[in-house]
Design a protein around this motif. Structure first.
Motif, PDB file in Angstrom:
ATOM      1  N   ILE A  61     -12.232   4.646   2.896  1.00 26.92           N
ATOM      2  CA  ILE A  61     -10.899   5.211   3.122  1.00 26.92           C
ATOM      3  C   ILE A  61      -9.848   4.520   2.261  1.00 26.92           C
ATOM      4  N   LEU A  62     -10.072   3.257   1.970  1.00 28.34           N
ATOM      5  CA  LEU A  62      -9.064   2.442   1.293  1.00 28.34           C
ATOM      6  C   LEU A  62      -8.961   2.766  -0.191  1.00 28.34           C
ATOM      7  N   ALA A  81      -7.672   6.678   8.790  1.00 31.96           N
ATOM      8  CA  ALA A  81      -6.765   6.763   7.643  1.00 31.96           C
ATOM      9  C   ALA A  81      -5.311   6.718   8.105  1.00 31.96           C
ATOM     10  N   ILE A 138      -4.404   4.448   1.093  1.00 33.66           N
ATOM     11  CA  ILE A 138      -5.640   5.137   1.442  1.00 33.66           C
ATOM     12  C   ILE A 138      -5.874   6.298   0.485  1.00 33.66           C
ATOM     13  N   TYR A 193      -8.572  11.776   3.086  1.00 35.76           N
ATOM     14  CA  TYR A 193      -8.947  11.407   4.450  1.00 35.76           C
ATOM     15  C   TYR A 193      -7.881  11.788   5.469  1.00 35.76           C
TER      16      TYR A 193
END
Length: 121
Positions: A23-24, A101, A111, A115
Motif C-alpha cells: 500500500i505504501l 490505505a 500511499i 488502494y
C-alpha cells in the motif's frame, strides 16, 4: 539501514507487514515483533534501527495480545504514534487494503492511490 528512511512502523507479525507493504508509496521500515514483547529483542531493534531518532508508529491488532503489546511499546517508546485498525476487523492482516490505505493516509503516509478506490467483496 538507510539513514533517509525516517518512518518506522512496528507491527505484530509477518502477515501484518505483508498486508501494509504494498500500500505504501514511500520507503518505510516495517518491523515485526513476532507477536510478543521480549526486552532483548526490543533492545536490539532500538539500537539497530535507532528508534529514538525516527518517527515510530505502532500498528498492532485490536485484540488482547495486541493491546498487551501496545501497552509495553507505549511504555518503552512514549514518543511513538499509535495507529488503530478498524474495530470491525480487529487484526491488521484481516483489514482490507482500502481501509488500511485510508488509515495510513490519515497518519500522513504516502500511499498508492489505487488502494483508496478498491472495492471490497
Amino acid at each position: 539501514m538507510n539513514e533517509f528512511i525516517q518512518k518506522i512502523i512496528i507491527v505484530e507479525g509477518k502477515t501484518d507487514k505483508e498486508q501494509i507493504e504494498p500500500i505504501l508509496n514511500e520507503e518505510v521500515t516495517i518491523l515485526s515483533t513476532h507477536g510478543t514483547f521480549a526486552i532483548e529483542r526490543f533492545d536490539y531493534l532500538l539500537d539497530k534501527y535507532q528508534l529514538d531518532d525516527h518517527d515510530v508508529y505502532i500498528f498492532v491488532d485490536e485484540d488482547e495480545s495486541g493491546e498487551m503489546l501496545r501497552s509495553e511499546l507505549k511504555r518503552e517508546l512514549p514518543q511513538a504514534t499509535h495507529i488503530y485498525t478498524d474495530q470491525n476487523y480487529q487484526e491488521v492482516a484481516r483489514t482490507p487494503k482500502d481501509i488500511l490505505a485510508q488509515i495510513l493516509l490519515e497518519h500522513h503516509f504516502k500511499i498508492i492511490p489505487i488502494y483508496l478506490y478498491l472495492k471490497r467483496r
